[in-house]
Design a protein around this motif. Structure first.
Motif, PDB file in Angstrom:
ATOM      1  N   VAL A   1       0.841  -1.206   0.000  1.00 62.77           N
ATOM      2  CA  VAL A   1       0.000   0.000   0.000  1.00 62.77           C
ATOM      3  C   VAL A   1       0.873   1.252   0.000  1.00 62.77           C
TER       4      VAL A   1
ATOM      5  N   HIS B   1       0.986   4.120  -2.899  1.00 58.08           N
ATOM      6  CA  HIS B   1       0.690   5.518  -2.577  1.00 58.08           C
ATOM      7  C   HIS B   1       1.869   6.428  -2.930  1.00 58.08           C
TER       8      HIS B   1
ATOM      9  N   SER C   1      -3.855   4.224  -6.398  1.00 57.52           N
ATOM     10  CA  SER C   1      -4.870   3.711  -5.481  1.00 57.52           C
ATOM     11  C   SER C   1      -4.601   2.234  -5.221  1.00 57.52           C
TER      12      SER C   1
ATOM     13  N   SER D   1      -7.795  -1.611   5.824  1.00 54.78           N
ATOM     14  CA  SER D   1      -8.265  -0.247   6.068  1.00 54.78           C
ATOM     15  C   SER D   1      -7.314   0.485   7.008  1.00 54.78           C
TER      16      SER D   1
ATOM     17  N   ALA E   1      -4.296   2.007   5.464  1.00 56.19           N
ATOM     18  CA  ALA E   1      -4.657   3.047   4.488  1.00 56.19           C
ATOM     19  C   ALA E   1      -4.924   2.506   3.091  1.00 56.19           C
TER      20      ALA E   1
ATOM     21  N   ASP F   1      -7.146   1.617  -0.101  1.00 55.58           N
ATOM     22  CA  ASP F   1      -8.155   2.519  -0.672  1.00 55.58           C
ATOM     23  C   ASP F   1      -9.480   1.857  -1.032  1.00 55.58           C
ATOM     24  N   GLY F   2      -9.435   0.606  -1.521  1.00 53.57           N
ATOM     25  CA  GLY F   2     -10.683   0.033  -2.017  1.00 53.57           C
ATOM     26  C   GLY F   2     -10.646  -1.471  -2.140  1.00 53.57           C
TER      27      GLY F   2
ATOM     28  N   CYS G   1     -17.283  -1.987   1.933  1.00 50.25           N
ATOM     29  CA  CYS G   1     -16.795  -0.685   1.468  1.00 50.25           C
ATOM     30  C   CYS G   1     -17.485   0.454   2.205  1.00 50.25           C
TER      31      CYS G   1
ATOM     32  N   LEU H   1     -14.351   2.605   2.092  1.00 50.54           N
ATOM     33  CA  LEU H   1     -13.451   2.200   1.030  1.00 50.54           C
ATOM     34  C   LEU H   1     -14.094   2.426  -0.335  1.00 50.54           C
ATOM     35  N   PHE H   2     -13.262   2.660  -1.331  1.00 50.45           N
ATOM     36  CA  PHE H   2     -13.744   2.781  -2.694  1.00 50.45           C
ATOM     37  C   PHE H   2     -14.005   1.395  -3.282  1.00 50.45           C
TER      38      PHE H   2
ATOM     39  N   VAL I   1     -13.499   3.678  -7.580  1.00 45.83           N
ATOM     40  CA  VAL I   1     -12.117   4.029  -7.255  1.00 45.83           C
ATOM     41  C   VAL I   1     -11.600   5.161  -8.121  1.00 45.83           C
TER      42      VAL I   1
ATOM     43  N   GLN J   1     -11.125   8.921  -7.157  1.00 48.09           N
ATOM     44  CA  GLN J   1      -9.891   9.450  -6.553  1.00 48.09           C
ATOM     45  C   GLN J   1      -8.991  10.140  -7.574  1.00 48.09           C
TER      46      GLN J   1
END
Length: 301
Positions: free
Chosen positions: A202, A206, A211, A235, A238, A240-241, A261, A266-267, A296, A299
């Motif tokens: 993740v 990032h 994402s 989650s 961090a 995203d989806g 989600c 979450l996306f 998503v 974003q």
């Protein structure tokens, strides 16, 4: 396969105002990892299937992206290519895949992680080959390596070789008898991977401006309790989806993923996880974002 200069296609923020009513597939593979089609053939198939937006998300490599983008531009194909990757991670003894979407593939942190992952893949493949040799299959590693070419070597390459050489009746049988994880130690030629953590994946995604999406949450053979633990952890670091739509998901599974989600803010993403032409998970098949989902790509504005 000749690769292009890494500066030919600099990262750009994707404008998504026109994503509404488009055919979108955010999870696909080429023969730069364990897919059967070249990047060019994948783009041709996507165009034939009238896909408007496609993400190439090969396992721990971005080698196919420049090839595909160059082909799109040369042939003037009306398709938006999303730069992606699928990173293998380790969590509580499970292998969990994290898809990175809309990434800057030249980012130093991401590139460093790719190098680390490729080294882990190679060492695992060598160990797997040694175990298969003890089973009487002395050439499988060399043949799998040749099949992978410049792409990421995966267990799918070993399964294909075992099947082609007649040692198993199906590719799935290769996993069931030799290279799959079943029970506490796995089958005779199973080798535990040395993947990065979910948090490392993740963070790298990032750092690359992308994402981070958990791929196919329903496929990890987890109980409801453990799946929730996984999503909570994702989650907390961090993520995203989640992929809430796959071709073979039933309506209840889609509702459950969408509920996760909503619960964890979450996306939602969707993709075929295309590897080879088939009627069950072909490009764009049964991919429709559920009503109420936060896509998503929101974003990427």
């Amino acid at each position: 396969m000749a690769l292009l200069s890494t500066t030919d296609f600099p990262h750009q923020i994707v404008k998504t105002e026109g994503f509404a009513h488009k055919r979108i597939d955010l999870h696909s593979h080429t023969n730069c990892s364990d897919g059967s089609l070249s990047p060019q053939s994948l783009i041709d198939r996507a165009a034939n299937f009238q896909i408007d937006v496609l993400a190439i998300t090969d396992h721990d490599t971005v080698a196919g992206i420049d090839i595909a983008q160059k082909y799109i531009e040369e042939k003037k194909i009306p398709l938006k290519l999303i730069t992606g990757i699928e990173i293998s991670t380790a969590w509580q003894g499970f292998e969990i895949h994290i898809v990175g979407l809309n990434i800057d593939k030249e980012n130093c942190d991401l590139q460093a992680l790719i190098v680390k992952q490729q080294e882990a893949r190679e060492q695992r493949a060598i160990s797997m080959g040694e175990k298969l040799a003890k089973c009487g299959f002395s050439t499988v590693y060399a043949d799998a390596k040749e099949m992978a070419g410049q792409g990421s070597i995966t267990r799918a390459h070993f399964a294909k070789v075992l099947h082609q050489q007649g040692h198993v009746n199906t590719m799935q049988q290769a996993f069931d008898k030799y290279i799959g994880k079943k029970g506490s130690k796995g089958q005779r030629a199973y080798v535990k991977p040395n993947w990065c953590s979910i948090e490392e994946a993740v963070q790298a995604i990032h750092q690359a401006g992308g994402s981070a999406v958990m791929a196919h949450p329903i496929r990890y053979d987890l109980s409801a309790k453990w799946l929730r633990r996984l999503i909570v952890h994702f989650s907390e670091v961090a993520g995203d989806g989640l992929e809430v739509v796959l071709p073979q998901m039933n309506p209840e599974q889609r509702r459950k993923m969408l509920a996760y989600c909503e619960e964890y803010n979450l996306f939602s993403s969707m993709g075929s996880d295309f590897h080879y032409p088939n009627k069950w998970s072909d490009l764009g098949r049964n991919l429709t974002m559920p009503v109420g989902a936060k896509p998503v790509w929101a974003q990427w504005q």
